[in-house]
Design a protein around this motif. Structure first.
Motif, mmCIF file in Angstrom:
data_model
loop_
_atom_site.group_PDB
_atom_site.id
_atom_site.type_symbol
_atom_site.label_atom_id
_atom_site.label_comp_id
_atom_site.label_asym_id
_atom_site.label_seq_id
_atom_site.Cartn_x
_atom_site.Cartn_y
_atom_site.Cartn_z
ATOM 1 N N LEU A 1 0.820 -1.210 0.000
ATOM 2 C CA LEU A 1 0.000 0.000 0.000
ATOM 3 C C LEU A 1 0.856 1.264 0.000
ATOM 4 O O LEU A 1 0.549 2.232 -0.696
ATOM 5 C CB LEU A 1 -0.921 0.019 1.219
ATOM 6 N N LEU A 2 1.924 1.245 0.781
ATOM 7 C CA LEU A 2 2.800 2.420 0.851
ATOM 8 C C LEU A 2 3.479 2.675 -0.489
ATOM 9 O O LEU A 2 3.516 3.805 -0.978
ATOM 10 C CB LEU A 2 3.844 2.239 1.962
ATOM 11 N N LEU A 3 4.018 1.624 -1.098
ATOM 12 C CA LEU A 3 4.696 1.793 -2.388
ATOM 13 C C LEU A 3 3.734 2.218 -3.493
ATOM 14 O O LEU A 3 4.119 2.939 -4.418
ATOM 15 C CB LEU A 3 5.419 0.505 -2.770
ATOM 16 N N ALA A 4 2.477 1.788 -3.390
ATOM 17 C CA ALA A 4 1.482 2.149 -4.407
ATOM 18 C C ALA A 4 1.204 3.644 -4.413
ATOM 19 O O ALA A 4 0.758 4.186 -5.431
ATOM 20 C CB ALA A 4 0.194 1.370 -4.171
ATOM 21 N N GLN A 5 1.472 4.314 -3.299
ATOM 22 C CA GLN A 5 1.228 5.760 -3.222
ATOM 23 C C GLN A 5 2.180 6.553 -4.114
ATOM 24 O O GLN A 5 1.904 7.704 -4.443
ATOM 25 C CB GLN A 5 1.359 6.246 -1.769
#
Length: 171
Positions: free
Chosen positions: A55-59
């Motif tokens: 989720l963090l990298l998708a940001q």
């Protein structure tokens, strides 16, 4: 009508009941348990749960964020550390806020889905019984009333004043 067809809706009801090993009085509880073990639960496999790192990298995949990262790299190579730090701070804060909101939304959806349990009325041992939709199996005789949601592919054996709203299927 082609009697050798594998489409269940083209088979006469009595022949289909024989093929499914059931009767108009439904299945026995023991047969239902055995079939549930054999066929598994009546549900679509959930999407793979995303972990926090994903989720963090998708940001940081959006085009605007990528442009800002490129601008920060350009500022760095042009020896402008103030602009580099400002742009990177904006990117990091934006990414963390997006991550926090999306993570909260994912957890909220998971909690809502865990609370909602759709039940169907089926004939088991010749008697109506409320069963979670996940425990429906091939051969169950489903009793539908006004306002009920049809829990899967079904063949109508009997009906009285039947009305179906197909808007969810056709849009």
């Amino acid at each position: 009508m082609d009697k050798n067809s594998s489409n269940f809706w083209s088979i006469p009801p009595e022949a289909l009941l024989d093929r499914l090993g059931t009767t108009r009085h439904g299945l026995s509880s023991q047969t239902a348990k055995e079939r549930l073990i054999h066929f598994g639960p009546n549900r679509i496999l959930p999407k793979k749960r995303t972990d926090d790192l994903t989720l963090l990298l998708a940001q940081f995949k959006s085009p605007i964020i990528l442009i800002l990262i490129f601008a920060a790299l350009l500022s760095f190579f042009l020896h402008d550390p103030v602009d580099t730090l400002i742009i990177l701070a904006i990117v990091v804060v934006s990414g963390l806020l997006g991550f926090w909101q999306e993570r909260a939304a994912v957890h909220a959806v998971e909690k809502l889905l865990a609370m909602v349990r759709i039940q169907s009325k089926v004939l088991r041992d010749g008697q109506p019984a409320d069963v979670p939709v996940e425990e429906l199996i091939p051969g169950d005789i489903i009793i539908l009333n006004a306002g009920d949601v049809i829990p899967g592919d079904c063949l109508i054996l009997e009906s009285k004043d039947l009305f179906v709203d197909e808007a969810t299927l056709t849009g």
